[in-house]
Write a protein that holds these residues in place. Sequence first.
Motif, PDB file in Angstrom:
ATOM      1  N   LEU A   1      -6.377 -46.763 -27.021  1.00 38.25           N
ATOM      2  CA  LEU A   1      -7.392 -45.823 -26.384  1.00 38.25           C
ATOM      3  C   LEU A   1      -8.487 -46.608 -26.130  1.00 38.25           C
ATOM      4  N   ARG A   2      -8.819 -46.796 -24.868  1.00 36.26           N
ATOM      5  CA  ARG A   2      -9.898 -47.268 -24.306  1.00 36.26           C
ATOM      6  C   ARG A   2     -10.900 -46.347 -23.569  1.00 36.26           C
ATOM      7  N   ASP A   3     -12.145 -46.447 -24.341  1.00 42.32           N
ATOM      8  CA  ASP A   3     -13.037 -45.399 -23.509  1.00 42.32           C
ATOM      9  C   ASP A   3     -14.159 -46.365 -23.075  1.00 42.32           C
ATOM     10  N   GLY A   4     -15.138 -45.748 -22.175  1.00 44.37           N
ATOM     11  CA  GLY A   4     -16.045 -46.121 -21.255  1.00 44.37           C
ATOM     12  C   GLY A   4     -15.455 -47.081 -20.343  1.00 44.37           C
ATOM     13  N   GLU A   5     -14.238 -46.762 -19.768  1.00 39.30           N
ATOM     14  CA  GLU A   5     -13.637 -47.410 -18.899  1.00 39.30           C
ATOM     15  C   GLU A   5     -13.381 -46.605 -17.553  1.00 39.30           C
ATOM     16  N   LYS A   6     -14.182 -46.362 -16.542  1.00 44.42           N
ATOM     17  CA  LYS A   6     -14.094 -45.707 -15.312  1.00 44.42           C
ATOM     18  C   LYS A   6     -13.039 -46.245 -14.538  1.00 44.42           C
ATOM     19  N   VAL A   7     -12.002 -45.373 -14.070  1.00 40.37           N
ATOM     20  CA  VAL A   7     -11.097 -46.061 -13.268  1.00 40.37           C
ATOM     21  C   VAL A   7     -11.574 -46.074 -11.844  1.00 40.37           C
ATOM     22  N   LEU A   8     -11.450 -47.131 -11.045  1.00 37.64           N
ATOM     23  CA  LEU A   8     -12.096 -47.593  -9.844  1.00 37.64           C
ATOM     24  C   LEU A   8     -11.113 -47.502  -8.793  1.00 37.64           C
ATOM     25  N   HIS A   9      -9.858 -47.859  -9.045  1.00 40.56           N
ATOM     26  CA  HIS A   9      -8.697 -47.791  -7.950  1.00 40.56           C
ATOM     27  C   HIS A   9      -7.303 -47.576  -8.885  1.00 40.56           C
ATOM     28  N   ILE A  10      -6.276 -47.022  -8.004  1.00 41.20           N
ATOM     29  CA  ILE A  10      -4.963 -46.871  -8.420  1.00 41.20           C
ATOM     30  C   ILE A  10      -4.208 -47.488  -7.113  1.00 41.20           C
ATOM     31  N   GLU A  11      -3.333 -48.382  -7.471  1.00 38.24           N
ATOM     32  CA  GLU A  11      -2.411 -48.888  -6.493  1.00 38.24           C
ATOM     33  C   GLU A  11      -0.893 -48.482  -6.934  1.00 38.24           C
ATOM     34  N   PRO A  12      -0.584 -47.554  -6.017  1.00 35.40           N
ATOM     35  CA  PRO A  12       0.813 -47.018  -6.203  1.00 35.40           C
ATOM     36  C   PRO A  12       2.066 -48.288  -5.930  1.00 35.40           C
ATOM     37  N   GLY A  13       3.122 -47.911  -6.485  1.00 34.28           N
ATOM     38  CA  GLY A  13       4.168 -48.762  -6.457  1.00 34.28           C
ATOM     39  C   GLY A  13       5.327 -48.500  -7.785  1.00 34.28           C
ATOM     40  N   ALA A  14       6.311 -49.247  -7.687  1.00 32.53           N
ATOM     41  CA  ALA A  14       7.255 -49.031  -8.607  1.00 32.53           C
ATOM     42  C   ALA A  14       6.639 -49.555  -9.957  1.00 32.53           C
TER      43      ALA A  14
ATOM     44  N   ILE B   1      -1.541 -27.162 -12.608  1.00 29.21           N
ATOM     45  CA  ILE B   1      -0.621 -28.046 -11.827  1.00 29.21           C
ATOM     46  C   ILE B   1      -0.012 -29.223 -12.895  1.00 29.21           C
ATOM     47  N   LEU B   2       1.264 -28.913 -12.916  1.00 31.14           N
ATOM     48  CA  LEU B   2       1.745 -29.766 -13.806  1.00 31.14           C
ATOM     49  C   LEU B   2       3.153 -30.229 -12.850  1.00 31.14           C
ATOM     50  N   ASP B   3       2.997 -31.635 -12.208  1.00 31.59           N
ATOM     51  CA  ASP B   3       4.113 -31.993 -11.363  1.00 31.59           C
ATOM     52  C   ASP B   3       3.825 -33.556 -10.933  1.00 31.59           C
ATOM     53  N   ARG B   4       5.058 -34.004 -10.306  1.00 36.77           N
ATOM     54  CA  ARG B   4       4.898 -35.188  -9.853  1.00 36.77           C
ATOM     55  C   ARG B   4       4.142 -35.496  -8.528  1.00 36.77           C
ATOM     56  N   HIS B   5       3.602 -36.640  -8.152  1.00 34.45           N
ATOM     57  CA  HIS B   5       2.997 -36.896  -7.000  1.00 34.45           C
ATOM     58  C   HIS B   5       4.223 -36.468  -5.797  1.00 34.45           C
ATOM     59  N   PRO B   6       4.315 -35.855  -4.850  1.00 37.27           N
ATOM     60  CA  PRO B   6       5.079 -35.295  -3.932  1.00 37.27           C
ATOM     61  C   PRO B   6       5.592 -36.760  -2.957  1.00 37.27           C
ATOM     62  N   LYS B   7       4.752 -37.906  -3.033  1.00 39.22           N
ATOM     63  CA  LYS B   7       5.277 -39.125  -2.506  1.00 39.22           C
ATOM     64  C   LYS B   7       5.597 -40.118  -3.485  1.00 39.22           C
ATOM     65  N   PHE B   8       4.750 -40.173  -4.752  1.00 36.51           N
ATOM     66  CA  PHE B   8       4.979 -41.250  -5.536  1.00 36.51           C
ATOM     67  C   PHE B   8       5.351 -40.523  -6.878  1.00 36.51           C
ATOM     68  N   SER B   9       6.761 -40.737  -7.040  1.00 35.01           N
ATOM     69  CA  SER B   9       7.271 -39.937  -8.193  1.00 35.01           C
ATOM     70  C   SER B   9       6.957 -40.261  -9.721  1.00 35.01           C
ATOM     71  N   ASN B  10       6.514 -41.556  -9.732  1.00 32.73           N
ATOM     72  CA  ASN B  10       6.353 -42.055 -10.837  1.00 32.73           C
ATOM     73  C   ASN B  10       4.711 -41.880 -11.243  1.00 32.73           C
ATOM     74  N   ILE B  11       4.180 -40.973 -10.481  1.00 32.92           N
ATOM     75  CA  ILE B  11       2.643 -40.551 -10.952  1.00 32.92           C
ATOM     76  C   ILE B  11       2.787 -39.131 -11.074  1.00 32.92           C
ATOM     77  N   ILE B  12       2.300 -38.699 -12.120  1.00 37.19           N
ATOM     78  CA  ILE B  12       2.449 -37.557 -12.802  1.00 37.19           C
ATOM     79  C   ILE B  12       0.898 -36.804 -12.809  1.00 37.19           C
ATOM     80  N   ILE B  13       0.707 -35.695 -12.485  1.00 30.40           N
ATOM     81  CA  ILE B  13      -0.547 -34.904 -12.450  1.00 30.40           C
ATOM     82  C   ILE B  13      -0.602 -33.641 -13.325  1.00 30.40           C
ATOM     83  N   GLY B  14      -1.737 -33.543 -14.211  1.00 35.56           N
ATOM     84  CA  GLY B  14      -1.877 -32.448 -14.942  1.00 35.56           C
ATOM     85  C   GLY B  14      -3.265 -32.165 -14.480  1.00 35.56           C
ATOM     86  N   ALA B  15      -3.512 -31.040 -13.964  1.00 35.41           N
ATOM     87  CA  ALA B  15      -4.761 -30.279 -13.491  1.00 35.41           C
ATOM     88  C   ALA B  15      -4.894 -29.058 -13.325  1.00 35.41           C
ATOM     89  N   GLY B  16      -6.100 -28.697 -13.126  1.00 37.56           N
ATOM     90  CA  GLY B  16      -6.458 -27.153 -12.985  1.00 37.56           C
ATOM     91  C   GLY B  16      -6.050 -26.275 -14.079  1.00 37.56           C
TER      92      GLY B  16
END
Length: 392
Positions: A169-182, A332-347
């Motif tokens: 667990l790492r706190d105080g680390e804001k995500v600046l960028h996500i680069e999709p891919g395998a 919302i509990l689903d895979r990204h429609p384009k990047f299937s290894n990115i999962i989203i839980g929201a709303g």
Amino acid sequence: MAAPSQPQKATYDAIVIGAGIQGSFTAYHLAQRHRNTLLLEQFILPHSRGSSHGQSRIIRSVYPQQYYSCMMPDSFHLWQQLEAEAGTSLYRQTGLVVLGPAGDPELEGCRRSLGDDQVLDAAALARHFPGLQLHAGEVAVLDSTSGVLFADRALRAVQEVFRRHGGTLRDGEKVLHIEPGATVTVTTAAGVYQAPQLIITAGAWTGALVEPLGLHLPLQPLRIDVCYWREKQPGSTGMGTVSPCFLTLGLSQAPHGIYGLPSLEYPGMVKVCHHHGSPTDPEKRDQVPSGAPRPDIALLSSFISSYLPGLEPQPAVVETCMYTNTPDEDFILDRHPKFSNIIIGAGFSGHGFKLAPVVGKLLCELSLGEEPSHSMAPFTITRFPGVLQTVL
């Protein structure tokens, strides 16, 4: 807070962004499956900037929507499992009274799931909940299994057990960028991390994180007034620490519903809130102009005078929280429609805390390519038209 001695690794089996209750349970389930998991949190823990802080949340078996009520036995079991692992109590059984106009469709759904023997007339309601008044044309039903979750304690417990299972667990680390891919690359303010699986559970910040990934989710953060009301005469309403919670459905003066919890956070004060709020930017939630109108507090004051006359009609304490709502108030509990290894839980729309153990399990299952343990049909991203945008 991340232990100073924890080694900072660059590569993991899975990365979870957002250490609220949903992300923490997702990471917990992954670590239990022996996945080397990194849980990232932009704020220093503990914090009150999101939707998982505070001392109490309602947990209930009854739900108007069958897909949620089907999840609740699993959720109760997983909460009990966490209690056993953490060696601490996370739940107090108080019961829940659901009230509203006779014939209201959602209330009727609750009545059918509970059975007619749980319908309360005015005299029975007075015995269970002497401070709550039933009006002409209204009915109340009792869910005796319901109660209060100790929210702050629960969040600490799931994070501690996650780390005990080897999670980072790492706190105080804001995500600046996500680069999709395998292999997904996540750049934060303090490091760069990679994993074949990424799960995003960033609450009100989810929309901004997925926008660069070509996804426009219809998520609306709301600023919620969390109000505590003092008894006019201490002890007069019977609304102590073990009195029932309550929930309204279908009342014309409260179209989004009102809920209440017994006196826990502040002795002698009852927590009563409107299940709705004002649209907000999560970065500016606390920047409310002095003297700005608070329509939700006016609505609650009117409700208190009419239904809980033993309470003072003005709140003694007002705090803030955030909901992140979808248009239909389903998750919302689903895979990204384009990047299937990115999962989203929201709303989670102000009713997700009680279901977090199951949500975390489902997001874990999605990330591992397993058959989900509950139907995912109500929670797809594509139920909202036009969510997939062109990535520039």
